[in-house]
Design an enzyme around this catalytic site. Structure first.
Site, PDB file in Angstrom:
ATOM      1  N   HIS A   1     -37.877 -18.614   0.116  1.00 12.22           N
ATOM      2  CA  HIS A   1     -37.287 -17.395   0.669  1.00 12.22           C
ATOM      3  C   HIS A   1     -37.338 -17.400   2.207  1.00 12.22           C
ATOM      4  O   HIS A   1     -36.338 -17.122   2.873  1.00 12.22           O
ATOM      5  CB  HIS A   1     -38.027 -16.179   0.113  1.00 12.22           C
TER       6      HIS A   1
ATOM      7  N   ARG B   1     -45.788   4.352 -17.182  1.00 14.54           N
ATOM      8  CA  ARG B   1     -45.146   5.110 -16.089  1.00 14.54           C
ATOM      9  C   ARG B   1     -45.969   5.102 -14.805  1.00 14.54           C
ATOM     10  O   ARG B   1     -45.827   5.998 -13.972  1.00 14.54           O
ATOM     11  CB  ARG B   1     -44.865   6.552 -16.507  1.00 14.54           C
TER      12      ARG B   1
ATOM     13  N   GLU C   1     -35.596   3.102   2.832  1.00 11.17           N
ATOM     14  CA  GLU C   1     -34.537   2.296   3.415  1.00 11.17           C
ATOM     15  C   GLU C   1     -33.206   3.025   3.499  1.00 11.17           C
ATOM     16  O   GLU C   1     -32.209   2.602   2.933  1.00 11.17           O
ATOM     17  CB  GLU C   1     -34.365   0.982   2.623  1.00 11.17           C
TER      18      GLU C   1
ATOM     19  N   ARG D   1     -35.273   0.956   8.320  1.00  9.09           N
ATOM     20  CA  ARG D   1     -35.899  -0.072   7.495  1.00  9.09           C
ATOM     21  C   ARG D   1     -34.953  -1.243   7.228  1.00  9.09           C
ATOM     22  O   ARG D   1     -35.390  -2.372   7.011  1.00  9.09           O
ATOM     23  CB  ARG D   1     -36.383   0.526   6.161  1.00  9.09           C
TER      24      ARG D   1
ATOM     25  N   GLU E   1     -40.686 -15.049   8.769  1.00  7.85           N
ATOM     26  CA  GLU E   1     -40.744 -13.584   8.741  1.00  7.85           C
ATOM     27  C   GLU E   1     -41.541 -13.050   9.925  1.00  7.85           C
ATOM     28  O   GLU E   1     -41.242 -11.985  10.458  1.00  7.85           O
ATOM     29  CB  GLU E   1     -41.353 -13.089   7.423  1.00  7.85           C
TER      30      GLU E   1
ATOM     31  N   HIS F   1     -30.027 -14.384   1.183  1.00  8.13           N
ATOM     32  CA  HIS F   1     -29.886 -14.186  -0.261  1.00  8.13           C
ATOM     33  C   HIS F   1     -28.734 -15.017  -0.810  1.00  8.13           C
ATOM     34  O   HIS F   1     -28.819 -15.559  -1.917  1.00  8.13           O
ATOM     35  CB  HIS F   1     -29.660 -12.710  -0.583  1.00  8.13           C
TER      36      HIS F   1
ATOM     37  N   HIS G   1     -31.278 -11.616   5.862  1.00 11.42           N
ATOM     38  CA  HIS G   1     -31.443 -11.571   4.406  1.00 11.42           C
ATOM     39  C   HIS G   1     -30.101 -11.577   3.664  1.00 11.42           C
ATOM     40  O   HIS G   1     -30.037 -12.070   2.540  1.00 11.42           O
ATOM     41  CB  HIS G   1     -32.270 -10.357   3.988  1.00 11.42           C
TER      42      HIS G   1
ATOM     43  N   ASN H   1     -34.220  -6.478   7.125  1.00  9.73           N
ATOM     44  CA  ASN H   1     -33.411  -7.437   6.356  1.00  9.73           C
ATOM     45  C   ASN H   1     -32.651  -8.415   7.248  1.00  9.73           C
ATOM     46  O   ASN H   1     -31.716  -9.075   6.784  1.00  9.73           O
ATOM     47  CB  ASN H   1     -32.423  -6.686   5.462  1.00  9.73           C
TER      48      ASN H   1
ATOM     49  N   LYS I   1     -41.923  -2.400  -1.851  1.00 10.51           N
ATOM     50  CA  LYS I   1     -40.797  -2.898  -2.652  1.00 10.51           C
ATOM     51  C   LYS I   1     -41.350  -3.793  -3.756  1.00 10.51           C
ATOM     52  O   LYS I   1     -42.059  -4.761  -3.485  1.00 10.51           O
ATOM     53  CB  LYS I   1     -39.830  -3.696  -1.784  1.00 10.51           C
TER      54      LYS I   1
ATOM     55  N   LYS J   1     -44.151  -3.852  10.610  1.00 14.78           N
ATOM     56  CA  LYS J   1     -43.492  -3.436   9.375  1.00 14.78           C
ATOM     57  C   LYS J   1     -43.947  -2.051   8.959  1.00 14.78           C
ATOM     58  O   LYS J   1     -43.150  -1.227   8.496  1.00 14.78           O
ATOM     59  CB  LYS J   1     -43.750  -4.447   8.244  1.00 14.78           C
TER      60      LYS J   1
END
Lengths: 359, 359
Positions: free
Chosen positions: A264, A120, A236, A240, A184, A251, A247, A244, A142, A226
């Site tokens: 990517h 955990r 987000e 935020r 990026e 994606h 993206h 993206n 993330k 960032k």
């Protein structure tokens, strides 16, 4: 060396950026009070840097459990994640045993997710070795893995204790991965930092030549951009989402071509040009702005021609994206260079953008 | 109906306890603003309560994705977790789609972990249908799955938006599961609430007869005890460890016998008697206290004889437990009835306790 702080109250952490930091034990040791850690890396990075980092720590009395994973986005899966858990359990790593991610974005995402979920939650330190991971996945917490039905569908928000970005590691980075990272970097200029975009126009060749001072500046400025966004919106719910840019389209490209076929960053660059096209159709970006964006990406040696997957396949792939809310598609678009915004787009304009890919 | 609040700043949530709450749509609807949810349950609970809850929601205009898992601790695995992810992705559940856990502790733990990790976190509501899950896993945010090398090794701290504990669901609970739940109820008395322990001595027969008022009182008082502990120590750095009374030994029993062979609550009861034995050897509990504890567990119809796994096997199984720090074994022990504490125990006394199991 420069040090930034990502300000997230009790989860704040430093990012150290500089040349030769992998030789600085004093950046790591304060996070290893129990003199024990696991280093997670991959078959590409291990021969380059594992012995160096492991030796540095062992000479300071730290015992190290190395975990070497196969390399590639196609291994960002449950099965590979389980290799990390298996190693940690077999070596009886404890709640106080930090995991160190030594590698690019895939290693960072998977190690961070393992750290978020093993017992955990255990401490986590990132040593990103690619430009993309130094400017992107090292900030913001993330973490996660892919699922056969979608990229990054399983994950957690989990912050590292520290990030150590050594520009020396970029000397072993393949050219196309350097370019993918620059995609990026350019993104930060596009969404919120026009002066940085202009700086990049003047310094892109130095970056491609891996000039250490230029790299350190670009990494630090990217991380600061960032970090400001993430500090304002950790989970987000608002600003935020600007990060993206490119993206949703990107994606779709990565997923449609099979994870790993496109880097990517390259998919994000091609996706950003699709977002720029849609922004122009919305009446925001001028044709000159679109051309200026395209030229900077081209100078960074990024491929900008999206694959011809078919309009319906694009729509389908984008429908699975995490940004779907209530069945409506929302996009990160550009009001101008240096000013991103989140907006819904009319379906007919979206179709025009997708059709333009197929002519 | 009684409502408690688990106080965790912006993660605070209510626990509603009462009779007939599964008929109260107004407890659920405020958490379903998008009129969509997934209900995760199992093959045992689905025929009993799924149609009722699903019908209640659908008659209020909520669309429901039901996810029915196999029943049992042996299914608290990656493979079963993936069945949840698959269903959520196939039905394109979004970040705003809550998961409702309808079942016992295994369903709560797995659904909570799925909620913590699907799209990096979606809302989560618990409807615990066993006494054990109503008094234990519904408070505190521990979620997770088992790993072949250890129980609950993979997980996250993740709080629900609300818990709804309907005592009516206990009418369909097998006797041995009711007893297993009482083991955890008695635990709260032992570690921090002598008056509750005394109340239980006077009311254990009413609880076994499933008297609704007695059940509601015992559940609420158990939850309040746990909520106080968790509010003070959400991530188990201190007092929260007291909740693990009997668990180090109990996990060894469950793991050594194969998950599912012993009910968790029963293993905790047997493990608590081992902890009581060790507490007596430490000079804290009197022989009379140990006997008094044993008598209450016996009246709750709990099996108290640990399996004869062998002393070395016990030590090995306990060495994998999450409470290992620096190779030393720490235990939750009892200073007296109503006063638990965390302490290291000398190895020779531990061996005597383990040897006493094997005579």
């Amino acid at each position: 060396m420069q040090t930034l702080t990502v300000g997230l109250a009790d989860r704040s952490y430093p990012i150290h950026i500089g040349t030769g930091l992998l030789e600085c034990a004093e950046l790591l040791l304060p996070h290893l009070p129990k003199k024990r850690c696991a280093i997670v890396t991959n078959t590409t990075v291990a021969p380059l840097y594992l012995a160096q980092v492991q030796g540095l720590l062992e000479s300071s009395g730290v015992s190290v459990v190395p975990v070497i994973l196969p390399d590639g986005e196609q291994y960002k899966t449950f099965e590979t994640l389980n290799l990390i858990y298996d190693a940690l359990l077999t070596h009886r790593c404890e709640r106080s045993t930090p995991l160190i991610a030594l590698g690019g974005g895939v290693i960072g995402d998977m190690t961070g997710y393992a750290a978020a979920t093993y017992l955990r939650g255990v401490p986590f330190i990132q040593i990103p070795t690619t430009l993309l991971s130094q400017v992107d996945s090292s900030v913001g917490g993330k973490t996660g893995i892919n699922h056969p039905l979608g990229k990054n569908m399983i994950g957690a928000f989990y912050q590292p204790k520290a990030v150590i970005a050594d520009t020396v590691t970029l000397n072993t980075l393949p050219d196309e991965e350097l370019s993918a990272g620059l995609a990026e970097v350019i993104k930060y200029g596009l969404i919120r930092d026009l002066p940085f975009f202009e700086w990049l126009e003047g310094n892109i060749d130095k970056l491609l030549a891996r000039d250490p001072a230029a790299l350190q500046y670009a990494i630090a400025r990217s991380c600061r951009n960032k970090a400001e966004v993430v500090a304002a919106d950790e989970r987000e719910t608002g600003e935020r989402a600007l990060l993206n840019l490119g993206h949703t389209f990107g994606h779709a490209i990565e997923n449609g071509m099979g994870y790993g076929a496109w880097l990517h960053g390259a998919a994000v660059a091609a996706g950003t040009m699709m977002a720029a096209d849609l922004s122009q159709r919305m009446g925001w970006l001028t044709a000159a702005d679109v051309a200026r964006t395209r030229i900077l990406f081209e100078r960074a040696k990024l491929p900008l021609t999206p694959p011809q997957l078919g309009v319906e396949q694009y729509l389908n792939l984008m429908g699975l994206d995490k940004k779907v809310e209530g069945g409506k598609l929302r996009f990160v678009l550009l009001k101008s260079i240096g000013q991103g915004l989140v907006s819904e787009a009319p379906a007919d304009l979206l179709r025009l953008t997708l059709e333009a890919v197929h002519v």
